[in-house]
Write an enzyme that holds these catalytic residues in place. Structure first.
Site, PDB file in Angstrom:
ATOM      1  N   SER A  19      14.015  21.009  25.542  1.00 39.54           N
ATOM      2  CA  SER A  19      13.926  21.021  24.085  1.00 39.54           C
ATOM      3  C   SER A  19      15.202  21.601  23.503  1.00 39.54           C
ATOM      4  CB  SER A  19      12.737  21.861  23.628  1.00 39.54           C
ATOM      5  OG  SER A  19      12.856  22.108  22.246  1.00 39.54           O
ATOM      6  N   HIS A  75      14.281  16.377  24.430  1.00 40.21           N
ATOM      7  CA  HIS A  75      13.127  16.615  23.554  1.00 40.21           C
ATOM      8  C   HIS A  75      13.632  17.178  22.225  1.00 40.21           C
ATOM      9  CE1 HIS A  75       8.806  17.424  22.862  1.00 40.21           C
ATOM     10  NE2 HIS A  75       9.207  18.541  22.261  1.00 40.21           N
ATOM     11  N   ASP A 104      12.570  18.543  18.558  1.00 45.69           N
ATOM     12  CA  ASP A 104      11.454  19.103  17.789  1.00 45.69           C
ATOM     13  C   ASP A 104      11.753  19.038  16.295  1.00 45.69           C
ATOM     14  OD1 ASP A 104       9.508  20.028  19.753  1.00 45.69           O
ATOM     15  OD2 ASP A 104      11.112  21.346  20.445  1.00 45.69           O
ATOM     16  N   MET A 115      10.359  19.673  12.549  1.00 44.27           N
ATOM     17  CA  MET A 115       9.352  20.491  11.841  1.00 44.27           C
ATOM     18  C   MET A 115       9.616  20.443  10.354  1.00 44.27           C
ATOM     19  SD  MET A 115       9.431  23.835  14.259  1.00 44.27           S
ATOM     20  CE  MET A 115       9.467  23.715  16.047  1.00 44.27           C
ATOM     21  N   HIS A 127       9.520  14.719  18.876  1.00 49.28           N
ATOM     22  CA  HIS A 127       8.199  15.334  18.648  1.00 49.28           C
ATOM     23  C   HIS A 127       8.109  15.685  17.169  1.00 49.28           C
ATOM     24  CE1 HIS A 127       5.585  19.168  19.625  1.00 49.28           C
ATOM     25  NE2 HIS A 127       4.934  18.287  18.887  1.00 49.28           N
ATOM     26  N   MET A 152       6.486  17.270  14.250  1.00 49.56           N
ATOM     27  CA  MET A 152       5.527  18.259  13.753  1.00 49.56           C
ATOM     28  C   MET A 152       5.598  18.219  12.232  1.00 49.56           C
ATOM     29  SD  MET A 152       6.319  21.165  16.584  1.00 49.56           S
ATOM     30  CE  MET A 152       7.850  20.376  17.076  1.00 49.56           C
ATOM     31  N   MET A 164      -0.029  20.362  23.770  1.00 51.09           N
ATOM     32  CA  MET A 164       0.693  21.595  23.446  1.00 51.09           C
ATOM     33  C   MET A 164       0.117  22.757  24.257  1.00 51.09           C
ATOM     34  SD  MET A 164       3.022  20.665  21.403  1.00 51.09           S
ATOM     35  CE  MET A 164       3.710  22.319  21.228  1.00 51.09           C
ATOM     36  N   PHE A 191       7.419  27.212  17.178  1.00 48.99           N
ATOM     37  CA  PHE A 191       8.489  28.091  17.667  1.00 48.99           C
ATOM     38  C   PHE A 191       8.675  27.945  19.176  1.00 48.99           C
ATOM     39  CE2 PHE A 191       6.582  29.886  13.912  1.00 48.99           C
ATOM     40  CZ  PHE A 191       7.686  30.172  13.123  1.00 48.99           C
ATOM     41  N   GLY A 247       9.920  29.766  22.864  1.00 55.36           N
ATOM     42  CA  GLY A 247       9.866  31.095  23.458  1.00 55.36           C
ATOM     43  C   GLY A 247       8.514  31.788  23.418  1.00 55.36           C
ATOM     44  N   ASP A 259       4.022  20.916  26.607  1.00 59.62           N
ATOM     45  CA  ASP A 259       5.105  21.477  25.805  1.00 59.62           C
ATOM     46  C   ASP A 259       4.737  22.888  25.360  1.00 59.62           C
ATOM     47  OD1 ASP A 259       7.163  21.968  24.001  1.00 59.62           O
ATOM     48  OD2 ASP A 259       6.597  20.382  22.604  1.00 59.62           O
ATOM     49  N   GLY A 260       5.554  23.856  25.796  1.00 58.95           N
ATOM     50  CA  GLY A 260       5.396  25.227  25.341  1.00 58.95           C
ATOM     51  C   GLY A 260       5.228  26.202  26.482  1.00 58.95           C
TER      52      GLY A 260
HETATM   53  C1  DX5 Z   1       7.222  24.247  19.906  1.00 57.95           C
HETATM   54  C2  DX5 Z   1       8.051  23.079  20.370  1.00 57.95           C
HETATM   55  C3  DX5 Z   1       8.511  23.195  21.763  1.00 57.95           C
HETATM   56  C4  DX5 Z   1       9.398  24.378  22.047  1.00 57.95           C
HETATM   57  C5  DX5 Z   1       9.306  24.707  23.502  1.00 57.95           C
HETATM   58  O1  DX5 Z   1       6.726  23.955  18.642  1.00 57.95           O
HETATM   59  O2  DX5 Z   1       7.305  21.884  20.271  1.00 57.95           O
HETATM   60  O3  DX5 Z   1       9.130  21.984  22.197  1.00 57.95           O
HETATM   61  O4  DX5 Z   1      10.726  24.165  21.701  1.00 57.95           O
HETATM   62  O5  DX5 Z   1      10.039  25.865  23.734  1.00 57.95           O
HETATM   63  P1  DX5 Z   1       9.726  26.809  24.978  1.00 57.95           P
HETATM   64  O6  DX5 Z   1       9.898  25.991  26.211  1.00 57.95           O
HETATM   65  O7  DX5 Z   1      10.725  27.886  24.820  1.00 57.95           O
HETATM   66  O8  DX5 Z   1       8.288  27.287  24.836  1.00 57.95           O
HETATM   67 ZN    ZN Z   2       8.093  20.003  21.228  1.00 60.78          ZN
END
Ligand code: DX5
Ligand code: ZN
Length: 215
Positions: A7, A30, A32, A34, A63, A65, A136, A142, A144, A174-175
């Site tokens: 990501s 990937h 993200d 948002m 992705h 969101m 998810m 977020f 981390g 993912d996550g």
């Molecule tokens: C969260 C994202 C993820 C995120 C994953 O909303 O969809 O793709 O960046 O990050 P890590 O691998 O750090 O959990």
């Molecule tokens: Zn994602």
């Protein structure tokens, strides 16, 4: 073979081209997206997808969101997304079908995403027509965050449904995916692992990508 989708939310946005080249050994990039409404954060959008498209040969796994993704899927496809995923919680069932159809009409792959509290059954209306289902393993918004191991029964249930009804469909998580959690995801039946911080915080990124593919 397990696929890794780093990501770029964890990349250095001031050096995005460099940081995308650093993940050459991966399978997808990937991305993200948002909107500050569907999730409490704002990240990147259509112009950034367009700008990074020429920097890599890897497919872009976008992705979304965002609320009512049907409004924007064609623009993301036009900007260079290869795979576009939409959250089932983001609109009515009818409009999620419409979003998937629009992605397919653009010649791209489509997927649906489930938030942690959304049950596996929510993917059923779309299971036979998508190329990927994303589960998810953190609350979206977020990077981390801590991996939610209690999502594994949902991954396993979806693996069984996919094998019965649409065997070529991919199953992504993912996550919080990291060296200590990747094998659990693989054992539950995921074949695509998204990893943000675990990839970009690594000293040796290609070695970390190899490690995340599991034993
Ligand atoms: C969260 C994202 C993820 C995120 C994953 O909303 O969809 O793709 O960046 O990050 P890590 O691998 O750090 O959990
Ligand atoms: Zn994602």
């Amino acid at each position: 073979m397990i696929k890794i989708a780093p990501s770029i939310l964890s990349a250095d946005f001031a050096n995005l081209e460099r940081d995308i080249r650093r993940i050459d050994a991966a399978d997808y990039v990937h991305v993200d997206v948002m909107d500050g409404v569907f999730v409490p954060n704002i990240s990147i959008g259509i112009p950034v997808v367009k700008a990074i498209r020429p920097t890599t040969k890897l497919p872009l796994d976008v992705h979304l969101m965002i609320t009512q993704p049907v409004r924007y899927v064609e623009q993301f496809c036009g900007a260079g997304a290869d795979l576009v995923t939409v959250h089932v919680e983001a609109d009515t069932e009818e409009n999620i079908h419409a979003a998937i159809d629009k992605i397919h009409d653009k010649g791209k792959r489509a997927g649906v995403v489930l938030k942690p509290k959304t049950p596996a059954e929510a993917a059923l209306p779309f299971l036979e027509k998508v190329e990927l289902i994303l589960v998810m393993t953190v609350e979206p918004g977020f990077g981390g965050q801590k991996f939610m191991e209690d999502m594994m029964p949902k991954v396993a249930a979806l693996r069984r449904l996919i094998d019965e009804r649409n065997p070529s469909c991919e199953l992504e998580v993912d996550g919080g995916v990291a060296p200590d959690t990747c094998q659990t995801c693989i054992d539950a039946g995921a074949n695509v692992l998204v990893a943000g911080s675990a990839v970009y915080k690594a000293e040796d990124i290609p070695a970390r990508i190899a490690e995340l593919r599991g034993a």
